[in-house]
Structures are given as structure tokens and as C-alpha cells.
Write an enzyme that holds these catalytic residues in place. Sequence first.
Site, PDB file in Angstrom:
ATOM      1  N   THR A  49       3.357  -1.092  -4.489  1.00 27.71           N
ATOM      2  CA  THR A  49       2.435  -0.551  -4.873  1.00 27.71           C
ATOM      3  C   THR A  49       1.846  -0.571  -6.582  1.00 27.71           C
ATOM      4  O   THR A  49       2.855  -0.765  -7.386  1.00 27.71           O
ATOM      5  CB  THR A  49       2.667   1.131  -4.730  1.00 27.71           C
ATOM      6  OG1 THR A  49       3.088   1.413  -3.602  1.00 27.71           O
ATOM      7  CG2 THR A  49       1.911   1.830  -5.232  1.00 27.71           C
ATOM      8  N   ALA A  94       3.813   3.824  -8.034  1.00 29.59           N
ATOM      9  CA  ALA A  94       3.706   2.591  -8.765  1.00 29.59           C
ATOM     10  C   ALA A  94       4.853   2.290  -9.646  1.00 29.59           C
ATOM     11  O   ALA A  94       5.300   0.962  -9.728  1.00 29.59           O
ATOM     12  CB  ALA A  94       2.413   2.435  -9.255  1.00 29.59           C
ATOM     13  N   CYS A 143       7.934   1.835  -6.449  1.00 32.49           N
ATOM     14  CA  CYS A 143       7.848   0.876  -5.065  1.00 32.49           C
ATOM     15  C   CYS A 143       7.266  -0.505  -5.796  1.00 32.49           C
ATOM     16  O   CYS A 143       6.007  -0.477  -6.277  1.00 32.49           O
ATOM     17  CB  CYS A 143       6.934   1.904  -4.355  1.00 32.49           C
ATOM     18  SG  CYS A 143       6.464   0.657  -2.945  1.00 32.49           S
ATOM     19  N   THR A 199       0.783  -1.127   0.166  1.00 34.19           N
ATOM     20  CA  THR A 199       0.076  -0.077   0.006  1.00 34.19           C
ATOM     21  C   THR A 199       0.755   1.305   0.032  1.00 34.19           C
ATOM     22  O   THR A 199       1.747   1.439   0.674  1.00 34.19           O
ATOM     23  CB  THR A 199      -0.957   0.149   1.144  1.00 34.19           C
ATOM     24  OG1 THR A 199      -1.836  -1.035   1.167  1.00 34.19           O
ATOM     25  CG2 THR A 199      -1.641   1.071   1.405  1.00 34.19           C
TER      26      THR A 199
END
Length: 177
Positions: free
Chosen positions: A168, A162, A165, A7
Site C-alpha cells: 500500500t 501505507a 503494509c 491495494t
Amino acid sequence: METIHATTILSVRKNGKIAVGGDGQVSMGNTVMKHTAKKVRRLYNGKVIAGFAGSAADAFTLFELFEKKLIEHGGSVSRAAVELAREWRMDRMLRRLEALLIVCDANESFLISGTGDVISPDDGVLAIGSGGNFALSAARALVENTDLDPKEIITKAMNITADICIYTNHNLVIEEL
């Protein structure tokens, strides 16, 4: 059991608007378990937006408790946030919960932790989770240097996150007030 990572949650307040967004990925160890988790939701008859990073079961417990605090305090997000943080820190069972929350209404935004932190941002931007620092950096740059609205800022910042990471993804859920 392995730690569940996942997340990035990002909130942006700009020009009287607020948006909160989160990605949909849930990972366990080095395995992606789910792509479409919903980690951002509306509470208190749609007047409050909350997002979580951490254990889903823990977060849902905290969402329920936070909503009870909102009801007890007439919808005051600041009062409910402080009371949740106090109870979370002092209650022996709640202390074991592993999650962070971002909660926002039309006027206020807070990050709430189990260590008693209740943080309101100076610049209207909050981020938590494994990609939180990437999202925070991207969102701050976009807030300062563009005319984008909060939802557009979250979309761009979360997509940057995104790309960087591994915990994500690009499956975003964004709520606005």
C-alpha cells in the site's frame, strides 16, 4: 506469472456522508510496478462509488457487470450487489475472477466477493485488500474517537496503513458522495 498483490480500499460512512478511498500501488512479486493506479471509480452517473482489490482486468470486468446490474435494477445497490454475487458465484467463467469489490451509494455500502458474500457493515466501515485489516482498525478507531469526516478518516487511516503494509502506498484516490 506471479500473483499481483496490491491495494487497500477503505470506505467510511459517518454522519450521512460516505467516502471510498484506495491507494495507487500495484506490485508483482516483490516489485512495485505502478504507483498511480486508480482503483476507486464512480459508476451509474456518479451516484455509486466502487473500489476493487485484486486483478485489475478482473475488477474492470466486475465493474462493468455491476453497472449493468445497477441499470437492470433501477440503481438499487443492494439488489445489484446480490445479483452480481449470485452470477459471479454460479457462472463458470466469472468464478475464476480474482477480485473483491466495495460498492456504496448515498444510503448503503457492501463488500462483494466471488464466493457469494454480500456484506453490509454494522459500523459503516469496510476495508479490503492486503492492507485491509490495518485500514479497518485505524478507521474504526478514528470513527469512534474523533469528529473527522469520512474523507479525513480515510486519509489518516490509509496513511497509517501505507506506513505498515508494503503493498500500500501514500498515493490516495478518494471519492465522496
